[in-house]
Design an enzyme around this catalytic site. Structure first.
Site, PDB file in Angstrom:
ATOM      1  N   ARG A   1      72.692 -18.447 -23.751  1.00 17.61           N
ATOM      2  CA  ARG A   1      72.949 -18.934 -25.112  1.00 17.61           C
ATOM      3  C   ARG A   1      73.088 -17.792 -26.111  1.00 17.61           C
ATOM      4  O   ARG A   1      73.746 -17.939 -27.135  1.00 17.61           O
ATOM      5  CB  ARG A   1      71.860 -19.939 -25.524  1.00 17.61           C
ATOM      6  CG  ARG A   1      71.957 -21.247 -24.745  1.00 17.61           C
ATOM      7  CD  ARG A   1      70.852 -22.210 -25.142  1.00 17.61           C
ATOM      8  NE  ARG A   1      69.538 -21.755 -24.718  1.00 17.61           N
ATOM      9  CZ  ARG A   1      68.932 -22.138 -23.605  1.00 17.61           C
ATOM     10  NH1 ARG A   1      69.504 -22.993 -22.814  1.00 17.61           N
ATOM     11  NH2 ARG A   1      67.736 -21.676 -23.302  1.00 17.61           N
TER      12      ARG A   1
ATOM     13  N   GLU B   1      56.284 -17.350 -16.823  1.00 14.33           N
ATOM     14  CA  GLU B   1      55.023 -18.074 -16.690  1.00 14.33           C
ATOM     15  C   GLU B   1      54.594 -18.100 -15.213  1.00 14.33           C
ATOM     16  O   GLU B   1      53.440 -17.887 -14.885  1.00 14.33           O
ATOM     17  CB  GLU B   1      55.199 -19.482 -17.235  1.00 14.33           C
ATOM     18  CG  GLU B   1      53.894 -20.076 -17.698  1.00 14.33           C
ATOM     19  CD  GLU B   1      54.108 -21.404 -18.384  1.00 14.33           C
ATOM     20  OE1 GLU B   1      55.245 -21.682 -18.807  1.00 14.33           O
ATOM     21  OE2 GLU B   1      53.133 -22.149 -18.465  1.00 14.33           O
TER      22      GLU B   1
HETATM   23  P1  AMP Z   1      60.314 -16.123 -24.104  1.00 20.76           P
HETATM   24  O1  AMP Z   1      60.665 -15.021 -23.148  1.00 20.76           O
HETATM   25  O2  AMP Z   1      59.041 -16.812 -23.766  1.00 20.76           O
HETATM   26  O3  AMP Z   1      60.346 -15.651 -25.554  1.00 20.76           O
HETATM   27  O4  AMP Z   1      61.420 -17.259 -23.932  1.00 20.76           O
HETATM   28  C1  AMP Z   1      62.661 -17.106 -24.560  1.00 20.76           C
HETATM   29  C2  AMP Z   1      63.799 -17.525 -23.662  1.00 20.76           C
HETATM   30  O5  AMP Z   1      63.533 -18.738 -22.975  1.00 20.76           O
HETATM   31  C3  AMP Z   1      65.048 -17.747 -24.494  1.00 20.76           C
HETATM   32  O6  AMP Z   1      66.167 -17.211 -23.781  1.00 20.76           O
HETATM   33  C4  AMP Z   1      65.125 -19.253 -24.651  1.00 20.76           C
HETATM   34  O7  AMP Z   1      66.455 -19.695 -24.556  1.00 20.76           O
HETATM   35  C5  AMP Z   1      64.253 -19.831 -23.541  1.00 20.76           C
HETATM   36  N1  AMP Z   1      63.229 -20.789 -24.032  1.00 20.76           N
HETATM   37  C6  AMP Z   1      61.882 -20.603 -24.014  1.00 20.76           C
HETATM   38  N2  AMP Z   1      61.229 -21.666 -24.509  1.00 20.76           N
HETATM   39  C7  AMP Z   1      62.184 -22.548 -24.892  1.00 20.76           C
HETATM   40  C8  AMP Z   1      62.139 -23.852 -25.518  1.00 20.76           C
HETATM   41  N3  AMP Z   1      60.983 -24.464 -25.857  1.00 20.76           N
HETATM   42  N4  AMP Z   1      63.314 -24.467 -25.778  1.00 20.76           N
HETATM   43  C9  AMP Z   1      64.494 -23.858 -25.458  1.00 20.76           C
HETATM   44  N5  AMP Z   1      64.599 -22.645 -24.870  1.00 20.76           N
HETATM   45  C10 AMP Z   1      63.459 -21.985 -24.581  1.00 20.76           C
END
Ligand code: AMP
Length: 175
Positions: free
Chosen positions: A58, A95
């Site tokens: 995205r 995770e």
């Molecule tokens: P993080 O590495 O935990 O900051 O997760 C960010 C990545 O995971 C981004 O590329 C987001 O597109 C996706 N992502 C994580 N959580 C969500 C969520 N609740 N809704 C949509 N996309 C998410």
């Protein structure tokens, strides 16, 4: 128009307990898409950014539009094994388990001003990995911009603590 209103929330996707913030509804709304890109660009319009780095997938859609509007180049940061030329890679924790992100070795020249773009920041693991790749290549990361922030997960604060200025457009409570 409120950008939060055109982002669709899908409970329990891709697994129970996650509120998935789906930006396809924003992208499909011409005025909202333009507004989001304008707001991502606005703080950095005068900064002579050399390149925008977008995180698959995205971040490609938003980052491509942002790069065009800033008259900057675009760098795709991709999942392992997708880029055809020589790459540098970084592993990052998810995770459950880990993942790897790659960038072409010649995608950025030392000292270039780069802006990082993705749709959403949650824990910040993905963006920190992207920042590490760019820094190892000698980029000067002038900003990281996201449409959605999930502040309770602390990613924006983590990225800021790592010295990357963060800008976000919409915040949602929870996970
Ligand atoms: P993080 O590495 O935990 O900051 O997760 C960010 C990545 O995971 C981004 O590329 C987001 O597109 C996706 N992502 C994580 N959580 C969500 C969520 N609740 N809704 C949509 N996309 C998410």
């Amino acid at each position: 128009m409120n950008l939060a209103d055109v982002i669709r929330t899908i409970p329990d996707y891709p697994k129970p307990g996650i509120m998935f913030r789906d930006i396809t509804t924003l992208l499909g709304d011409a005025r909202a898409f333009r507004r989001a890109v304008d707001e991502l660009v606005q703080p950095f319009a005068g900064m002579k950014i050399d390149k925008v780095a977008g995180i698959e997938a995205r971040g490609f859609i938003l980052g491509g539009a942002v790069a065009h509007q800033l008259s900057a180049g675009f760098i795709p940061l991709r999942k392992k094994g997708k880029l055809p030329h020589r790459t540098r890679a970084v592993e990052y924790a998810l995770e459950y388990g880990s993942d790897a992100m790659e960038m072409h070795l010649d995608a950025v020249k030392p000292g270039e001003k780069v802006m990082l773009v993705d749709d959403l920041i949650a824990t910040g693991g993905t963006a920190l990995a992207a920042a590490q790749l760019l820094k190892e290549a000698g980029a000067q990361i002038v900003a990281a911009a996201f449409v959605v922030d999930l502040p309770e997960l602390g990613g924006a604060a983590r990225l800021a603590a790592a010295g990357v200025p963060v800008s976000t457009l919409v915040a949602f409570a929870g996970h």
